[in-house]
Design a protein around this motif. Structure first.
Motif, PDB file in Angstrom:
ATOM      1  N   ARG A  44       0.830  -1.215   0.000  1.00  0.00           N
ATOM      2  CA  ARG A  44       0.000   0.000   0.000  1.00  0.00           C
ATOM      3  C   ARG A  44       0.860   1.259   0.000  1.00  0.00           C
ATOM      4  N   VAL A  45       1.987   1.216   0.730  1.00  0.00           N
ATOM      5  CA  VAL A  45       2.894   2.375   0.740  1.00  0.00           C
ATOM      6  C   VAL A  45       3.481   2.588  -0.645  1.00  0.00           C
ATOM      7  N   LEU A  46       3.905   1.499  -1.305  1.00  0.00           N
ATOM      8  CA  LEU A  46       4.480   1.612  -2.653  1.00  0.00           C
ATOM      9  C   LEU A  46       3.454   2.147  -3.653  1.00  0.00           C
ATOM     10  N   LEU A  47       2.205   1.737  -3.472  1.00  0.00           N
ATOM     11  CA  LEU A  47       1.145   2.240  -4.355  1.00  0.00           C
ATOM     12  C   LEU A  47       1.006   3.755  -4.228  1.00  0.00           C
ATOM     13  N   CYS A  48       1.078   4.259  -3.004  1.00  0.00           N
ATOM     14  CA  CYS A  48       0.971   5.706  -2.780  1.00  0.00           C
ATOM     15  C   CYS A  48       2.207   6.444  -3.296  1.00  0.00           C
ATOM     16  N   ILE A  49       3.381   5.828  -3.133  1.00  0.00           N
ATOM     17  CA  ILE A  49       4.609   6.435  -3.682  1.00  0.00           C
ATOM     18  C   ILE A  49       4.501   6.561  -5.195  1.00  0.00           C
ATOM     19  N   TRP A  50       3.980   5.507  -5.836  1.00  0.00           N
ATOM     20  CA  TRP A  50       3.809   5.562  -7.296  1.00  0.00           C
ATOM     21  C   TRP A  50       2.843   6.676  -7.687  1.00  0.00           C
ATOM     22  N   CYS A  51       1.786   6.870  -6.908  1.00  0.00           N
ATOM     23  CA  CYS A  51       0.808   7.921  -7.190  1.00  0.00           C
ATOM     24  C   CYS A  51       1.480   9.310  -7.146  1.00  0.00           C
ATOM     25  N   VAL A  52       2.284   9.536  -6.115  1.00  0.00           N
ATOM     26  CA  VAL A  52       2.976  10.825  -5.992  1.00  0.00           C
ATOM     27  C   VAL A  52       3.964  11.004  -7.139  1.00  0.00           C
ATOM     28  N   MET A  53       4.660   9.940  -7.503  1.00  0.00           N
ATOM     29  CA  MET A  53       5.598  10.014  -8.639  1.00  0.00           C
ATOM     30  C   MET A  53       4.867  10.377  -9.928  1.00  0.00           C
ATOM     31  N   PHE A  54       3.706   9.781 -10.136  1.00  0.00           N
ATOM     32  CA  PHE A  54       2.913  10.084 -11.331  1.00  0.00           C
ATOM     33  C   PHE A  54       2.551  11.573 -11.387  1.00  0.00           C
ATOM     34  N   ILE A  55       2.148  12.120 -10.260  1.00  0.00           N
ATOM     35  CA  ILE A  55       1.767  13.542 -10.199  1.00  0.00           C
ATOM     36  C   ILE A  55       2.956  14.438 -10.516  1.00  0.00           C
ATOM     37  N   ILE A  56       4.124  14.102  -9.950  1.00  0.00           N
ATOM     38  CA  ILE A  56       5.316  14.933 -10.169  1.00  0.00           C
ATOM     39  C   ILE A  56       5.732  14.899 -11.637  1.00  0.00           C
ATOM     40  N   THR A  57       5.752  13.681 -12.227  1.00  0.00           N
ATOM     41  CA  THR A  57       6.212  13.547 -13.616  1.00  0.00           C
ATOM     42  C   THR A  57       5.242  14.148 -14.629  1.00  0.00           C
ATOM     43  N   LYS A  58       4.008  14.435 -14.212  1.00  0.00           N
ATOM     44  CA  LYS A  58       3.069  15.092 -15.122  1.00  0.00           C
ATOM     45  C   LYS A  58       3.507  16.516 -15.442  1.00  0.00           C
ATOM     46  N   LEU A  59       4.228  17.151 -14.507  1.00  0.00           N
ATOM     47  CA  LEU A  59       4.599  18.554 -14.702  1.00  0.00           C
ATOM     48  C   LEU A  59       6.100  18.799 -14.721  1.00  0.00           C
ATOM     49  N   PHE A  60       6.899  17.814 -14.281  1.00  0.00           N
ATOM     50  CA  PHE A  60       8.358  17.999 -14.265  1.00  0.00           C
ATOM     51  C   PHE A  60       9.046  16.792 -14.895  1.00  0.00           C
ATOM     52  N   SER A  61      10.093  17.064 -15.635  1.00  0.00           N
ATOM     53  CA  SER A  61      10.931  16.002 -16.205  1.00  0.00           C
ATOM     54  C   SER A  61      12.199  15.918 -15.368  1.00  0.00           C
ATOM     55  N   LEU A  62      12.197  15.049 -14.389  1.00  0.00           N
ATOM     56  CA  LEU A  62      13.328  14.885 -13.477  1.00  0.00           C
ATOM     57  C   LEU A  62      13.890  13.477 -13.597  1.00  0.00           C
ATOM     58  N   ALA A  63      15.112  13.313 -13.091  1.00  0.00           N
ATOM     59  CA  ALA A  63      15.712  11.986 -13.046  1.00  0.00           C
ATOM     60  C   ALA A  63      14.884  11.082 -12.144  1.00  0.00           C
ATOM     61  N   ILE A  64      14.844   9.810 -12.494  1.00  0.00           N
ATOM     62  CA  ILE A  64      13.996   8.868 -11.765  1.00  0.00           C
ATOM     63  C   ILE A  64      14.365   8.809 -10.286  1.00  0.00           C
ATOM     64  N   GLY A  65      15.665   8.917 -10.004  1.00  0.00           N
ATOM     65  CA  GLY A  65      16.103   8.881  -8.605  1.00  0.00           C
ATOM     66  C   GLY A  65      15.568  10.066  -7.825  1.00  0.00           C
ATOM     67  N   ALA A  66      15.578  11.238  -8.451  1.00  0.00           N
ATOM     68  CA  ALA A  66      15.075  12.439  -7.778  1.00  0.00           C
ATOM     69  C   ALA A  66      13.571  12.333  -7.541  1.00  0.00           C
ATOM     70  N   VAL A  67      12.872  11.808  -8.519  1.00  0.00           N
ATOM     71  CA  VAL A  67      11.414  11.656  -8.379  1.00  0.00           C
ATOM     72  C   VAL A  67      11.089  10.694  -7.246  1.00  0.00           C
ATOM     73  N   ILE A  68      11.801   9.564  -7.186  1.00  0.00           N
ATOM     74  CA  ILE A  68      11.560   8.585  -6.114  1.00  0.00           C
ATOM     75  C   ILE A  68      11.864   9.200  -4.759  1.00  0.00           C
ATOM     76  N   ALA A  69      12.978   9.944  -4.665  1.00  0.00           N
ATOM     77  CA  ALA A  69      13.354  10.550  -3.384  1.00  0.00           C
ATOM     78  C   ALA A  69      12.293  11.536  -2.904  1.00  0.00           C
ATOM     79  N   ILE A  70      11.806  12.368  -3.834  1.00  0.00           N
ATOM     80  CA  ILE A  70      10.777  13.355  -3.463  1.00  0.00           C
ATOM     81  C   ILE A  70       9.496  12.637  -3.035  1.00  0.00           C
ATOM     82  N   ALA A  71       9.107  11.597  -3.794  1.00  0.00           N
ATOM     83  CA  ALA A  71       7.873  10.863  -3.477  1.00  0.00           C
ATOM     84  C   ALA A  71       7.973  10.179  -2.109  1.00  0.00           C
TER      85      ALA A  71
END
Length: 769
Positions: A507-534
């Motif tokens: 369930r935690v991973l599902l929510c992390i993926w949701c936050v990552m999806f939201i971030i990548t909709k508006l920003f093109s960042l490295a995958i590591g940075a997106v995961i860290a922020i999420a």
């Protein structure tokens, strides 16, 4: 027609013909719906074509009628009741829909019709008529019987399935081919839409109505309710669904509010008006030439509807563990098609995917089956006796064993209970989150980014949506992690701990993926940075006490709003629902009856009435206004309008109902035959020499003699109104009296007759003015 708009002219024709024809049907004691259809047929373009200015207006009024019909149907629907309906209604409804869809399609193919015509025919034949069944059970006094509850449950599930079916048929009609993945996608989209608006509506609308209650009189509440209905119609159309679906959804949301019954009463005249318009518009679409041409398909489909509905509904109900007799009674009650058949037929016409002959054929079948419904219901008991006598002994024993297990309690394991609760949480909060994210990026995010501009605008957009969905994401991750089931499994066996931790991490991973999806909709960042922020965002959600409290408040509000109506109904219900279910499992159920003011039971003690000996029922409760008399004793007296709750079998309750109705009818007839005594006003003049002269009103015994009341005395220029009993009559007084006409007339006749009465003599001289 030159002086008024054609639309108004056609509406006048619709309502005038409906009112005239339905009066005739009322006199003939036939269903009003049939009257509307016949009225439309007579007033339609195929019968007296000159009456209608524009045929297109018929469809416009029909579309408006469908919206309000579905809104009213939604008000009678309840997702909460659907969840508690049990397997019988679900099994029966799904068996009927699947069976009749298949049978209808095969019938269409047998008649040589196209795949699309056959498919729409199957959809039309799969839905029984809620309106007709309710009316027939009411008229026949069967609504209190056990099978009626099963029938109502099936009709509720069918209403929901009909809405789903309309969307699926629309998708097929547009695509003109069956695509499994696309069909599954449409179903998921529809169910998600229903869930999102239902949950969102329960969050907002009951709270809104509660806070605005002091400002909501009948007029305002009606306008607000219809405004919400049409607003949801617009949202449904925007999402690509039908207007009828939007009206149904808003009705079902309002059905969960405390004001639901009040809104239902206010909306009823609107529903009746536009329902009449809809059914008249259905009749106007009937072409008699097509009916004559297609008489064989009409006869064949009528037979298929009656036989198919009886078989599939009876089989589905029997399959759920209900006794054979009850299953057959319910099956014979559902042997017709009604309003949803017209709506689905109209859908095919509007999408231009069905042949012109299909609509009038289905309407004709509906009219025939509706007319036959009461007679088919009466055949249920003889049919059961016929089948039961011819069943082999082995089959009877098998059915007895099968239905005996219907009431047994199924014990669920702790894992099953936990997984079921987690599934509900993921479904509800997941759908809410997905829809909010979709709405944000579709409508709000472009506005925010364009208004603020640059990186700041995109950051603000992301922050806004994360704040909005944060309570739901936290609920997905954290709910049930400290529940009784979770802790029981954790301490019960150490081998359970791995799967439990895995569920939390999933369930935690599902929510992390949701936050990552939201971030990548508006920003093109490295995958590591997106995961860290999420991960950082999700960690903040987990450890935020303020967010925890907000999440709990939202859930409590939802549950409070959802259960508010149930709590009110439980308070006002004569008997608690759990008690009713317990009795039903033992083939005993409850029914309530109002004591008529004409009943001969009024004023009598229960031991004197002896209902148990006469009918077999037991009096469980008497409801008298706000007072509840539980298990009343024999000394208890019945009063007019008491609500008495009785317990018994179907036969006993039916016997009691007939006894009560016959009792009230006989008393009412006796009252009507009794002499009607009216009170009238008369006046008479006391002349010289009358025995009344010099006597007081009291001593004259005028009240005793004629049972009248002296209201006034005119004496010269003065008047005495409501004189005291000590006032003395004088010569020339004009006396005004009130009393029963016959007795006053007798007095007027007798006073001039010779009379030796001591107080009121024969020399009364009374002049009737």
């Amino acid at each position: 027609m030159n002086h008024i708009p054609i639309l108004i002219h056609d509406l006048a024709i619709i309502l005038f013909s409906a009112g005239l024809i339905t009066l005739i049907f009322k006199i003939l004691k036939q269903p009003v719906v049939l009257g509307y259809i016949v009225a439309g047929f007579i007033a339609g373009p195929f019968f007296f074509g000159k009456w209608i200015g524009d045929v297109q207006n018929i469809r416009i009024w029909g579309d408006i009628g469908v919206i309000f019909l579905l809104f009213a149907l939604g008000l009678e629907f309840s997702f909460r009741k659907l969840l508690h309906m049990g397997g019988t209604a679900l099994m029966g409804a799904f068996t009927i829909v699947l069976g009749m869809m298949t049978t209808g399609y095969l019938t269409g193919q047998l008649l040589g019709w196209s795949d699309m015509n056959s498919l729409f025919l199957g959809g039309m034949l799969s839905m029984s008529s809620t309106t007709i069944v309710f009316k027939a059970l009411d008229d026949m006094g069967l609504r209190t019987q056990r099978f009626a509850g099963i029938v109502f449950g099936i009709l509720i599930v069918e209403d929901l399935l009909a809405v789903v079916l309309m969307v699926l048929l629309s998708t097929l009609a547009v695509r003109q081919q069956f695509e499994g993945l696309e069909m599954a996608s449409s179903i998921i989209k529809l169910l998600s839409y229903l869930l999102f608006w239902f949950v969102g509506g329960i969050f907002i609308i009951p709270t809104f109505l509660k806070r605005m209650k002091r400002y909501l009189n009948d007029e305002t509440l009606l306008v607000v309710s219809l405004g919400l209905c049409l607003g949801m119609v617009m949202l449904a159309a925007e999402a690509g669904f039908s207007a009828a679906l939007g009206a149904f959804v808003m009705g079902s949301v309002l059905a969960e509010t405390v004001e639901a019954e009040h809104i239902g009463r206010l909306v009823k005249p609107v529903k009746d008006l536009f329902g009449a318009i809809f059914f008249v518009s259905v009749g106007m679409m009937i072409d008699p030439a097509l009916l004559a041409e297609h008489w064989f398909p009409i006869a064949l489909i009528t037979f298929v509807v009656i036989a198919g509905q009886i078989f599939f509904s009876g089989f589905g109900i029997l399959l759920s563990g209900v006794p054979l007799k009850t299953a057959m009674q319910a099956g014979f009650s559902l042997a017709q098609i009604g309003e949803f058949a017209f709506i689905i037929a109209g859908l095919g016409v509007s999408l231009k995917v069905t042949a012109p002959f299909l609509y009038p054929i289905v309407v004709a079948v509906s009219v025939i089956t509706t007319f036959l419904t009461p007679y088919i219901m009466k055949l249920a008991d003889p049919a059961y006796v016929f089948v039961e006598r011819r069943l082999p002994a082995s089959s009877r024993r098998f059915l007895d064993r099968y239905t005996a297990g219907h009431s047994t309690i199924s014990h669920k394991t702790t894992w099953q209970r936990l997984l079921k609760e987690l599934g509900k949480i993921l479904l509800v909060y997941g759908v809410l989150t997905a829809f909010l994210v979709f709405l944000h990026f579709h409508y709000f995010s472009p506005f925010i980014v364009e208004t603020i501009g640059g990186i700041q605008g995109r950051v603000v957009s992301i922050v806004v949506i994360l704040v909005v969905i944060s309570p739901f994401l936290r609920s997905i991750m954290m709910k049930k992690n400290h529940s009784r089931e979770f802790m029981e499994l954790w301490h019960d066996n150490r081998f359970n701990r791995g799967p439990l931790v895995g569920l939390v991490l999933l369930r935690v991973l599902l929510c992390i993926w949701c936050v990552m999806f939201i971030i990548t909709k508006l920003f093109s960042l490295a995958i590591g940075a997106v995961i860290a922020i999420a991960v950082a965002v999700i960690a903040g959600f987990i450890y935020s006490r303020q967010l925890k409290m907000q999440s709990i408040k939202l859930e409590r509000r939802f549950l409070r709003n959802l259960s508010a109506r149930a709590i009110e109904e439980e308070k006002s219900a004569p008997v608690r629902e759990r008690f009713v279910k317990t009795l039903l499992s033992r083939d005993i159920h409850l029914a309530d009856f109002e004591v008529s003011q004409y009943s001969r039971s009024v004023g009598k003690q229960l031991k004197e009435l002896d209902f148990r000996r006469k009918t077999g029922v037991n009096i469980v409760k008497i409801v008298r206004g706000d007072r509840y008399i539980n298990i009343p004793g024999g000394e208890e007296v019945l009063f007019p309008f008491d609500n008495i709750v009785v317990a018994g079998t179907d036969k006993q309750i039916d016997r009691f109902r007939k006894y009560v109705e016959e009792n009230a009818r006989m008393q009412q007839e006796a009252n009507e035959q009794a002499e009607h005594k009216d009170v009238s006003l008369e006046q008479f003049l006391i002349e010289e020499g009358s025995a009344l002269v010099g006597k007081s009103i009291k001593r004259s015994h005028i009240r005793d003699k004629a049972n009248c009341l002296v209201l006034g005395i005119e004496r010269g220029e003065s008047s005495l109104m409501n004189p005291e009993s000590t006032v003395t009559f004088q010569s020339g007084d004009l006396v005004l009296v009130a009393g029963e006409r016959q007795k006053l007339e007798n007095m007027l006749d007798e006073v001039n007759q010779p009379d030796d009465d001591e107080d009121v003599g024969s020399d009364w001289v009374i002049e009737d003015k």
